[in-house]
Write an enzyme that holds these catalytic residues in place. Structure first.
Site, PDB file in Angstrom:
ATOM      1  N   ARG A 261       0.622   4.313   0.536  1.00  0.00           N
ATOM      2  CA  ARG A 261      -0.099   5.638   1.169  1.00  0.00           C
ATOM      3  C   ARG A 261      -0.013   5.645   2.785  1.00  0.00           C
ATOM      4  O   ARG A 261       0.537   4.437   3.310  1.00  0.00           O
ATOM      5  CB  ARG A 261      -1.469   5.604   0.837  1.00  0.00           C
TER       6      ARG A 261
ATOM      7  N   ASN B 102       0.728  -1.220  -0.016  1.00  0.00           N
ATOM      8  CA  ASN B 102       0.200  -0.281   0.209  1.00  0.00           C
ATOM      9  C   ASN B 102       0.811   1.302   0.003  1.00  0.00           C
ATOM     10  O   ASN B 102       1.753   1.399   0.933  1.00  0.00           O
ATOM     11  CB  ASN B 102      -1.080  -0.107   1.117  1.00  0.00           C
TER      12      ASN B 102
END
Ligand code: MV4
Length: 446
Positions: free
Chosen positions: A292, A290
């Site tokens: 982020r 991921n």
């Protein structure tokens, strides 16, 4: 350092980012939709710009409007938070063209990791363990079946553009393979306009354990320990904790080193998460990365003492990480419960409305991240998560006791919430014993 940052998000994460900026002496610009005129993030920021109607596509997902607001307010950087434009490589490229710094990884890294089949191949070649399965993508049921016979049944059929369970199917045997493959592929074509698929051996009753990393542009990458996020409902996480009670010190060390290797392999800059599937054998496998800041980042902040949002801002400004791996000491145990405005009795249907009475507890080792206040109207257009309750104590047992005590104090009236449901989980024998897999909710409640 930046003088001014625009926050391209809403809700508690926008508030969280505004706070980090203010502590760093950076001015903030909030953007808000017409449905968010009274939202806390728009009031807390130094400036606020309305960017359009309630529909996300007309506001928080509208790249041109967000960049116009950035240029108009002379902000030098954009923090995307999570969701919305946070993993949109086209937006990163547009920021670059407008001479605005995107606080996150490069467009190239987002693309490489967003393509799950390519990410898997990259990790295999780097020596990161992945679930046995295909190395090259598959496109037809015929070629996929040949690969599945090699891997051995049951197999997991996954969409390269998937994630969060979309375009994913289990096939138990040769007999049901083609049907499941075609269904998963059709779902992927409809949702992502992508027919690229890959296969993995099915891992029964796994746990979801992920490692937080943060990197800078000098090639430094540190890992801040793992989070166990096995308590999920339909791929929506409900409870996250750090450390995981399911791994040995030896596995923890190996998993942390593997996460750093994964991040260094792609030259990762900013905060990111390496997701692993933990099998009951104790083996772990790379699933996805991921690119982020994540909802559950506060549990890592509690145990590591590192402010992840400040690190993101620092490295985006071209500064090195403020911490070295040797300086990072993990302390105690942290747990987060996500509180949603939803009705567990009605299949967890979202329940927007007006908060009529609100009490937000505090105390030693208690952190509440929220953007709701008394009298606030929760609009129906966005995510139903309205509060994160995070606690920190010396060990898991004390942290669970603190979470029970804290949830017991929370008052939210006017809308239905999952508070009581969360409280119930905290009293389940299997949860208390750390007997949790990704099937916990369906096995105990549905
Ligand atoms: C798996 C799996 C079992 N075997 N892959 C679900 C979403 C995506 N991130 C990966 N997922 C899974 N992949 C293999 N080879 C089981 C899941 C899975 C799951 C994973 C993490 C958290 C919750 C989950 C719930 C159901 C299935």
């Amino acid at each position: 350092m930046f003088q001014k940052i625009l926050i391209a998000n809403r809700g508690e994460i926008a508030v969280r980012i505004i706070r980090a900026c203010r502590e760093m002496g950076i001015k903030t610009v909030a953007v808000y939709s017409e449905a968010d005129r009274d939202a806390l993030h728009a009031q807390l920021a130094d400036e606020a710009v309305c960017i359009g109607p309630a529909a996300p596509s007309e506001s928080y997902l509208n790249m041109e409007r967000i960049l116009s607001a950035t240029v108009a307010t002379k902000a030098e950087a954009i923090h995307p938070g999570f969701g919305f434009l946070s993993e949109n490589s086209r937006f990163v490229e547009m920021c670059e063209k407008c001479n605005v710094t995107f606080i996150g990884p490069s467009a190239a890294v987002i693309d490489r990791m967003g393509n799950k089949s390519e990410a898997r191949k990259t990790m295999m070649e780097a020596g990161v363990p992945v679930v046995p399965g295909t190395k090259e993508p598959v496109y037809t049921a015929e070629e996929a079946l040949e690969a599945a016979k090699e891997i051995g049944f049951p197999v997991m059929i996954k969409a390269s553009s998937g994630g969060g369970g979309k375009g994913m199917r289990i096939s138990e045997s040769e007999a049901d393979f083609s049907e499941n493959f075609n269904t998963a592929q059709r779902e992927s074509v409809n949702a992502f306009a992508d027919n690229t698929m890959y296969l993995e051996r099915y891992v029964a009753r796994p746990r979801h354990v992920e490692v937080q990393i943060v990197g800078d542009r000098f090639g430094n990458v540190v890992q801040l320990g793992e989070r166990d996020c096995s308590i999920q409902r339909r791929h929506q996480k409900m409870i996250e904790e750090s450390p995981s009670c399911a791994i040995t010190e030896e596995t923890r060390k190996k998993m942390g080193e593997t996460a750093v290797l994964a991040a260094k392999t792609v030259g990762y800059e900013s905060a990111g998460t390496i997701e692993f599937l933990l099998a009951d054998s104790g083996e772990f496998f790379f699933m996805e990365m991921n690119t982020r800041i994540q909802v559950e980042h506060p549990v890592t902040e509690f145990v590591s003492g590192v402010d992840l949002v400040k690190e993101q801002i620092r490295v985006a400004a071209g500064l090195p990480l403020s911490v070295k791996q040797e300086e990072i000491q993990m302390n105690g145990h942290a747990i987060e419960c996500r509180i949603n405005a939803e009705n567990p009795a009605k299949n967890f249907m979202p329940c927007p409305g007006t908060i009529e009475n609100l009490y937000i507890p505090g105390g030693n080792g208690v952190r509440i991240d929220t953007a709701v206040y008394n009298g606030y109207h929760i609009p129906p257009n966005y995510d139903s998560m309205i509060m994160k309750v995070i606690v920190h104590d010396r060990d898991r047992e004390s942290a669970i006791a603190k979470m029970r005590s804290t949830l017991g104090e929370v008052i939210i009236e006017g809308v239905q919430t999952n508070l009581d449901f969360q409280y119930d989980i905290l009293n389940q024998k299997d949860f208390l014993e750390g007997n949790v897999t990704t099937h916990f909710i369906e096995e105990h409640y549905e």
